[in-house]
Design a protein around this motif. Structure first.
Motif, short mmCIF file in Angstrom:
data_model
loop_
_atom_site.label_atom_id
_atom_site.label_comp_id
_atom_site.label_asym_id
_atom_site.label_seq_id
_atom_site.Cartn_x
_atom_site.Cartn_y
_atom_site.Cartn_z
N ASP A 260 0.85 -1.18 0.00
CA ASP A 260 0.00 0.00 0.00
C ASP A 260 0.89 1.24 0.00
O ASP A 260 1.59 1.52 0.98
N THR A 261 0.88 1.99 -1.11
CA THR A 261 1.73 3.18 -1.23
C THR A 261 0.92 4.47 -1.22
O THR A 261 1.45 5.51 -1.60
N ARG A 262 -0.33 4.43 -0.81
CA ARG A 262 -1.14 5.64 -0.80
C ARG A 262 -0.55 6.67 0.17
O ARG A 262 -0.23 6.34 1.32
N GLY A 263 -0.42 7.90 -0.31
CA GLY A 263 0.16 8.93 0.53
C GLY A 263 -0.66 9.23 1.75
O GLY A 263 -0.12 9.53 2.83
N GLY A 264 -1.98 9.13 1.64
CA GLY A 264 -2.84 9.42 2.79
C GLY A 264 -2.89 8.30 3.81
O GLY A 264 -3.45 8.50 4.90
N ALA A 265 -2.36 7.12 3.49
CA ALA A 265 -2.42 5.99 4.41
C ALA A 265 -1.22 5.92 5.33
O ALA A 265 -1.22 5.15 6.29
N HIS A 266 -0.19 6.70 5.06
CA HIS A 266 1.02 6.68 5.86
C HIS A 266 1.38 8.11 6.26
O HIS A 266 1.47 9.00 5.42
N THR A 300 1.19 -3.04 -6.27
CA THR A 300 0.93 -1.84 -5.49
C THR A 300 -0.56 -1.50 -5.55
O THR A 300 -1.32 -2.12 -6.29
N ASP A 301 -0.94 -0.51 -4.77
CA ASP A 301 -2.35 -0.12 -4.73
C ASP A 301 -2.83 0.43 -6.07
O ASP A 301 -4.02 0.41 -6.36
N SER A 302 -1.92 0.94 -6.89
CA SER A 302 -2.30 1.47 -8.20
C SER A 302 -2.48 0.38 -9.24
O SER A 302 -2.82 0.68 -10.39
N GLY A 303 -2.26 -0.88 -8.89
CA GLY A 303 -2.41 -1.98 -9.82
C GLY A 303 -1.21 -2.28 -10.66
O GLY A 303 -1.26 -3.13 -11.54
N SER A 304 -0.09 -1.60 -10.42
CA SER A 304 1.12 -1.81 -11.20
C SER A 304 2.02 -2.81 -10.50
O SER A 304 1.99 -2.94 -9.28
N GLY A 342 -7.70 4.90 -3.05
CA GLY A 342 -8.36 3.63 -2.80
C GLY A 342 -7.52 2.46 -3.25
O GLY A 342 -6.40 2.62 -3.76
N LEU A 343 -8.09 1.25 -3.06
CA LEU A 343 -7.41 0.00 -3.41
C LEU A 343 -8.17 -0.79 -4.46
O LEU A 343 -7.96 -1.99 -4.61
N SER A 344 -9.06 -0.12 -5.20
CA SER A 344 -9.89 -0.81 -6.17
C SER A 344 -9.08 -1.34 -7.35
O SER A 344 -9.38 -2.41 -7.90
N ARG A 345 -8.02 -0.62 -7.76
CA ARG A 345 -7.21 -1.09 -8.89
C ARG A 345 -6.47 -2.37 -8.54
O ARG A 345 -6.38 -3.30 -9.36
N ALA A 346 -5.94 -2.45 -7.35
CA ALA A 346 -5.28 -3.68 -6.93
C ALA A 346 -6.28 -4.83 -6.83
O ALA A 346 -5.97 -5.98 -7.18
N TYR A 347 -7.49 -4.53 -6.38
CA TYR A 347 -8.52 -5.57 -6.31
C TYR A 347 -8.89 -6.08 -7.70
O TYR A 347 -9.11 -7.29 -7.88
N ASP A 348 -8.96 -5.20 -8.68
CA ASP A 348 -9.27 -5.63 -10.05
C ASP A 348 -8.21 -6.58 -10.59
O ASP A 348 -8.52 -7.53 -11.32
N VAL A 349 -6.93 -6.33 -10.24
CA VAL A 349 -5.86 -7.22 -10.69
C VAL A 349 -5.95 -8.57 -10.00
O VAL A 349 -5.82 -9.63 -10.63
N LEU A 350 -6.22 -8.57 -8.70
CA LEU A 350 -6.29 -9.82 -7.95
C LEU A 350 -7.55 -10.60 -8.27
O LEU A 350 -7.56 -11.83 -8.16
N ARG A 351 -8.60 -9.92 -8.66
CA ARG A 351 -9.87 -10.61 -8.93
C ARG A 351 -9.76 -11.54 -10.12
O ARG A 351 -10.41 -12.60 -10.16
N GLY A 352 -8.92 -11.21 -11.09
CA GLY A 352 -8.78 -12.06 -12.26
C GLY A 352 -7.58 -12.98 -12.20
O GLY A 352 -7.26 -13.64 -13.18
#
Length: 453
Positions: A260-266, A300-304, A342-352
């Motif tokens: 998780d690399t979100r700036g607001g989370a750390h 990462t959280d951005s899906g990359s 958010g973490l929706s991009r990472a979820y989209d990668v893991l979902r498939g």
């Protein structure tokens, strides 16, 4: 002066500014001699003292002569830089070796070396070389250290030439530089099993057949020692050479590390911040699982993911494993906060994706983000989350925790969704949390086995 091996040095001899450059290189001693000579010559002219005029001319000509000789001297010097090692963990030292070769037929004068380094690596190193004979070599070294991750340029190297009397100094610079990569700290982890899951190529591994039927077989060329019973005659007749069926191939266990690399989370900054702990933890898990034979992937959280890795992550053994670990460490060395919320991009990668072990290093979560993370465990064979506790990483011990203890509520939500979620306080040891995660995950597995029995 022209170097070899490290590229050409910047030389400003040509043009009308050459004389000004030579005069600008006069040292304090040279300027004092020149001023004293001019003053003595003026006094000798006013007083009519010829002897004083000779002294004044000598004082004035000496620094000008030294500047002219030094300016016209063309040394051929080659410089080489070597880093040992070129990739170093944060907080550790690396040694930089400088090698100076005199490739001309003339000996050099006094040489002063200065290498440019970023301020986070320490002060600029300076060395003095007395005299380098024709074909001679001088080697010097210095140490650099950084507590911050990143890629730091070293160089270019500067040579300062001076005459034997110290009247003039001229600086020449090489054009090339090297890069020191400071990677995150890697903590050794215990070889846990997380409740009996597949361990790379070890016990419990799965196998996949390379052929699905007689029509879907994928043959390969015959190799010395192959069993003749595996010869595929139809392919042999088609290609005109002996072909054999591919044998059963082991399937690697997969592991995805979510950072998780979100700036607001750390919150906070520096080598002891929560974000640096998460980056170091991700690096430790990646190296640990790769060494155990897993096919690992950094997300990462951005899906990359790491540039160049395949869909199933990095695999390999021996040198390939070391190269994959090095590429991941290079990526983590320069990773920074993202602009995502958010973490929706990472979820989209893991979902498939396919099932495998999922290890997540998460920052502060709100209700929506915690719900998204909870759904990530559905497609994984096992999910372990290390959630940083913001109350201990940012606030002082005397401060009042946030109302409602929202951090524990988010952990409870993840555990109900199938995660092995652990809270990470400030200064926690990853190895201890790693063992604790194994114990907590093994407990429900044993209980479910007894219930089935």
């Amino acid at each position: 002066m022209s170097p070899g091996g490290s590229g050409p040095a910047q030389d400003d001899r040509e043009g009308a500014g050459g004389v000004r450059t030579a005069l600008a290189g006069l040292t304090t001693r040279g300027r004092s001699f020149l001023a004293a000579g001019i003053a003595a010559a003026i006094c000798a002219f006013v007083l009519g003292q010829s002897d004083l005029l000779r002294v004044g001319l000598l004082l004035a000509v000496l620094p000008l002569l030294c500047a002219g000789v030094l300016y016209r001297t063309r040394y051929r010097v080659a410089a080489h830089r070597r880093l040992a090692p070129a990739r170093v963990p944060a907080g550790s030292e690396a040694r930089v070796h400088l090698c100076i070769d005199n490739v001309s037929r003339l000996p050099t004068g006094l040489l002063m070396l200065q290498d440019r380094v970023p301020y986070v690596l320490g002060p600029r190193p300076r060395f003095v070389l007395d005299r380098v004979e024709p074909g001679g070599r001088r080697e010097v070294s210095y140490r650099v250290r950084s507590d911050l991750r990143g890629r730091y340029p070293l160089g270019p190297l500067q040579l300062r030439l001076t005459d034997p009397f110290g009247m003039c100094e001229l600086t020449r610079s090489f054009s090339t530089y090297d890069t020191l990569t400071v990677i995150p700290r890697v903590e050794p982890l215990a070889p846990v099993r997380f409740g009996g899951e597949a361990q790379g190529y070890g016990d419990g591994r799965q196998r996949s057949l390379a052929l699905a039927g007689e029509d879907d077989v994928i043959p390969r060329g015959y190799r010395y020692g192959d069993d003749l019973r595996r010869v595929h005659w139809r392919s042999t007749a088609r290609y005109g050479e002996l072909m054999v069926r591919r044998e059963e191939q082991p399937r690697r266990s997969r592991c995805t590390v979510l950072l998780d690399t979100r700036g607001g989370a750390h919150e906070g900054a520096g080598p002891d911040s929560a974000f640096e702990w998460a980056v170091s933890g991700a690096a430790s898990v990646l190296v640990h699982m790769l060494e155990r034979g897993f096919s690992v992937r950094l997300l990462t959280d951005s899906g990359s993911a790491v540039p160049g890795e395949g869909g199933d992550g990095y695999t390999g053994s021996g040198q390939e494993t070391a190269d994959a670990a090095g590429l991941m460490m290079d990526t983590l060395a320069v990773i920074d906060y993202s602009d995502g919320t958010g973490l929706s991009r990472a979820y989209d990668v893991l979902r498939g994706g396919n099932e495998g072990l999922l290890v997540a290093f998460l920052g502060d979560l709100d209700d929506e983000q915690a719900t998204t993370v909870a759904k990530m465990s559905r497609r994984s064979g096992g999910a372990v989350a290390f959630v940083l506790d913001p109350d201990t990483w940012v606030r002082e011990a005397t401060d009042v925790p946030r109302p409602g203890n929202q951090h524990e509520q988010r952990l409870r939500l993840l555990r109900e969704a199938g995660w092995t979620a652990l809270s990470v306080p400030r200064g926690a040891s990853l190895d201890e949390l790693w063992r604790q995660a194994d114990r907590e995950r093994s407990g429900p597995a044993l209980l479910s086995g007894e219930a089935r029995g």
